[in-house]
Design an enzyme around this catalytic site. Structure first.
Site, PDB file in Angstrom:
ATOM      1  N   SER A 166       0.793  -1.238   0.000  1.00  0.00           N
ATOM      2  CA  SER A 166       0.000   0.000   0.000  1.00  0.00           C
ATOM      3  C   SER A 166       0.824   1.285   0.000  1.00  0.00           C
ATOM      4  O   SER A 166       0.279   2.356  -0.236  1.00  0.00           O
ATOM      5  CB  SER A 166      -0.929   0.009   1.220  1.00  0.00           C
ATOM      6  OG  SER A 166      -0.166  -0.189   2.395  1.00  0.00           O
ATOM      7  N   ASP A 195      -3.359   7.466   8.651  1.00  0.00           N
ATOM      8  CA  ASP A 195      -4.182   6.512   9.390  1.00  0.00           C
ATOM      9  C   ASP A 195      -3.271   5.667  10.271  1.00  0.00           C
ATOM     10  O   ASP A 195      -2.150   6.086  10.590  1.00  0.00           O
ATOM     11  CB  ASP A 195      -5.046   5.670   8.419  1.00  0.00           C
ATOM     12  CG  ASP A 195      -4.189   4.838   7.462  1.00  0.00           C
ATOM     13  OD1 ASP A 195      -2.966   4.724   7.669  1.00  0.00           O
ATOM     14  OD2 ASP A 195      -4.756   4.278   6.497  1.00  0.00           O
ATOM     15  N   HIS A 209      -0.255   4.460   7.505  1.00  0.00           N
ATOM     16  CA  HIS A 209       0.231   5.152   6.302  1.00  0.00           C
ATOM     17  C   HIS A 209       0.485   6.636   6.534  1.00  0.00           C
ATOM     18  O   HIS A 209      -0.336   7.301   7.165  1.00  0.00           O
ATOM     19  CB  HIS A 209      -0.798   5.021   5.167  1.00  0.00           C
ATOM     20  CG  HIS A 209      -1.135   3.606   4.847  1.00  0.00           C
ATOM     21  ND1 HIS A 209      -2.304   3.001   5.278  1.00  0.00           N
ATOM     22  CD2 HIS A 209      -0.440   2.670   4.164  1.00  0.00           C
ATOM     23  CE1 HIS A 209      -2.308   1.743   4.859  1.00  0.00           C
ATOM     24  NE2 HIS A 209      -1.193   1.512   4.187  1.00  0.00           N
TER      25      HIS A 209
END
Length: 321
Positions: free
Chosen positions: A7, A291, A294
């Site tokens: 991600s 978050d 990240h």
């Protein structure tokens, strides 16, 4: 450019689903909305807007990272390259059955075989490999140091094997992320109210980085992006180290901008009556983390700014013209 991994560099390979979940949250508000207001649309990226690969692409004169493999029509490759990375994946199979690093490279190989990716695409090609710790997420509570070290060795050797595969397929230069200080992620610092990093997890990240450097030491045309040092200078620097300017840029270093009410929940989570089960800040540029794991776009910019010079030096030496 070709992006592989998870991600930190995924630009939309996980499916859009109308029902949001931890795996599709990046397609839903507040992801991609820049500053908590409804300015943008969610972009399938795990951030408030852009991610690491976008920032690298911008440093190389492009607008954003190359488009996602899953969102590209058949037999076509954008001239900027392609992103094969999938949020949540790793070197080994993780519980959600996501494509591993090897499977992503297999997809890349298939597109070379069928001519979608051409010699022209590969001529000055750069790949980025981002393996950010998903392989370790389920071993996080393991107290058995020797099995943890065994796993770390396997993961770092796996990264090195996959880097060599990319080079065999014709990629000219490979950037490889080392592991950020995982213990500083809000996911792990939440337990002590975002005041200190988890030293054990950071030690595991140091082991990973030592082994990674060792595994890649004999491989030419590879450059390790030292995320660990760059993150640490911002979120976990010692009081006397000279990184206060970088650190001062973020009022909130360990607290995330978007926080789920439930530690096991996720940013963007909704309840049965569509009520928000999270809070989101209005000034993400003051937060390093977006978050629980990240960085914000501002966070990524501050990280890559530190790594910009050596990266560009590596990418511009011995270029074929």
């Amino acid at each position: 450019m070709f992006m592989f991994g998870d991600s930190f560099v995924d630009t939309g390979n996980l499916p859009k689903t109308s029902r949001r979940s931890a795996l599709s949250r990046q397609w839903h508000y507040p992801y991609g909305t820049f500053n908590g207001g409804r300015i943008g649309n969610p972009l399938g990226r795990f951030s408030n807007y852009l991610v690491q690969s976008d920032i690298i692409a911008q440093m190389l004169g492009r607008l954003e990272a190359p488009p996602a493999y899953k969102r590209t029509m058949k037999h076509y490759c954008d001239q900027s390259g392609m992103t094969f990375a999938v949020g949540g994946s790793g070197v080994y199979q993780v519980p959600d059955n996501l494509p591993t690093l090897a499977k992503q490279i297999y997809n890349f190989k298939r597109l070379i075989k069928d001519g979608s990716i051409t010699k022209w695409h590969l001529a000055d090609s750069v790949a980025l490999v981002a393996v950010s710790g998903n392989d370790y997420a389920h071993a996080a509570n393991s107290s058995d140091i020797s099995s943890m070290i065994g796993l770390i060795r396997n993961v770092t050797d796996g990264i090195a094997v996959n880097v060599k595969k990319l080079q065999k397929l014709g990629v000219k230069k490979v950037l490889v992320n080392n592991l950020h200080p995982v213990g500083c992620t809000p996911w792990l610092s939440r337990a002590n109210n975002y005041t200190v990093c988890d030293a054990r997890a950071n030690m595991a990240a140091s082991f990973h980085n030592t082994y990674l450097t060792e595994s890649l030491s004999k491989t030419k045309n590879v450059h390790i992006l030292d995320l660990n040092t760059a993150f640490t200078k911002i979120v976990n620097h010692g009081p006397r180290e000279g990184s206060s300017k970088l650190s001062k840029r973020f009022e909130h270093k360990l607290t995330p901008c978007c926080e789920s009410f439930d530690p096991e929940g996720y940013c963007g989570q909704l309840g049965n009556n569509s009520e928000k089960l999270y809070s989101v800040c209005t000034n993400p540029e003051q937060y390093f983390y977006w978050d629980s794991v990240h960085p914000t776009q501002a966070g990524w910019e501050a990280v890559m700014k530190q790594l910009h010079k050596p990266m560009l030096h590596f990418l511009t030496q011995n270029r074929h013209h």
